[in-house]
Design a protein around this motif. Structure first.
Motif, PDB file in Angstrom:
ATOM      1  N   THR A 153       0.853  -1.183   0.000  1.00 47.86           N
ATOM      2  CA  THR A 153       0.000   0.000   0.000  1.00 47.86           C
ATOM      3  C   THR A 153       0.891   1.236   0.000  1.00 47.86           C
ATOM      4  O   THR A 153       1.765   1.384   0.859  1.00 47.86           O
ATOM      5  CB  THR A 153      -0.928   0.015   1.235  1.00 47.86           C
ATOM      6  N   GLY A 157      -2.673   5.481  -0.634  1.00 45.11           N
ATOM      7  CA  GLY A 157      -3.696   4.452  -0.519  1.00 45.11           C
ATOM      8  C   GLY A 157      -3.790   3.503  -1.701  1.00 45.11           C
ATOM      9  O   GLY A 157      -4.476   2.491  -1.636  1.00 45.11           O
ATOM     10  N   ARG A 158      -3.104   3.820  -2.790  1.00 46.09           N
ATOM     11  CA  ARG A 158      -3.109   2.922  -3.942  1.00 46.09           C
ATOM     12  C   ARG A 158      -2.269   1.684  -3.636  1.00 46.09           C
ATOM     13  O   ARG A 158      -1.357   1.724  -2.834  1.00 46.09           O
ATOM     14  CB  ARG A 158      -2.556   3.629  -5.179  1.00 46.09           C
ATOM     15  N   ILE A 159      -2.556   0.631  -4.367  1.00 46.28           N
ATOM     16  CA  ILE A 159      -1.804  -0.613  -4.220  1.00 46.28           C
ATOM     17  C   ILE A 159      -0.709  -0.645  -5.283  1.00 46.28           C
ATOM     18  O   ILE A 159      -0.957  -0.384  -6.463  1.00 46.28           O
ATOM     19  CB  ILE A 159      -2.727  -1.845  -4.406  1.00 46.28           C
TER      20      ILE A 159
END
Length: 193
Positions: A153, A157-159
């Motif tokens: 992460t 907040g993006r993977i």
């Protein structure tokens, strides 16, 4: 789409006055707000000629990759850290051949890549190889051999899902099984998003 056009025009304007201005830019392309944004190192010869990322040999690799994970090219967004083809003169032929991007090239394009990620707004970023992994993560100590196939992460907040560059399999056949396993892991992970 206007924001993307504005982004490209801004990059083009700043690029033409840079030390790299004689080269041809290859912009990213694909879906807005996709589930997945794929980021490579830099365009190669076919990409430079066609003005599109991941065409030619890279496009064949991409098609196989997408088939495994169950997505189509128009469902994702594809870009590169460096948006020009880094070349050097071949000592054998004198022709231009690909080379890894320089630190200066990466430093010039990195802010644009970060803007592009914000603009495209993917849920997940798949990096192909060390250059995009380090650029997107901001961690120059990360190494693809240590982190491939594992989701992370990011601070926004993006993977981040790092993969070996598909060309690595050509040079190291031992990675074929590992790469396939990583793709299956990615496919399974995408279902959870």
């Amino acid at each position: 789409m206007n924001q993307q056009k504005d982004f490209q025009e801004k990059l083009q304007k700043n690029f033409q006055y840079s030390a790299f201005g004689e080269k041809k830019l290859v912009f990213g392309e694909g879906a807005q707000m996709p589930i997945l944004m794929m980021i490579g190192e830099a365009p190669g010869g076919d990409e430079e000629k066609q003005g599109k990322p991941f065409v030619g040999k890279a496009g064949k690799n991409l098609s196989a990759f997408l088939e495994v994970i169950g997505l189509k090219r128009d469902e994702i967004y594809i870009s590169n850290v460096v948006k020009l083809r880094p070349t050097k003169s071949s000592p054998k032929t004198g022709k231009e051949v690909n080379r890894p991007p320089s630190k200066d090239e990466i430093a010039f394009f990195l802010p644009y890549l970060m803007d592009e990620i914000q603009l495209i707004a993917p849920k997940m970023i798949v990096t192909l190889g060390n250059v995009p992994l380090k650029a997107v993560s901001g961690d120059n100590s990360m190494n693809i051999g240590d982190v491939h196939g594992k989701p992370y992460t990011l601070t926004d907040g993006r993977i981040l899902f790092p993969l070996y560059h598909p060309a690595a399999i050509i040079y190291n056949r031992a990675l074929t099984q590992v790469y396939q396993e990583d793709l299956v892991t990615l496919k399974d992970f995408l279902v959870t998003l």
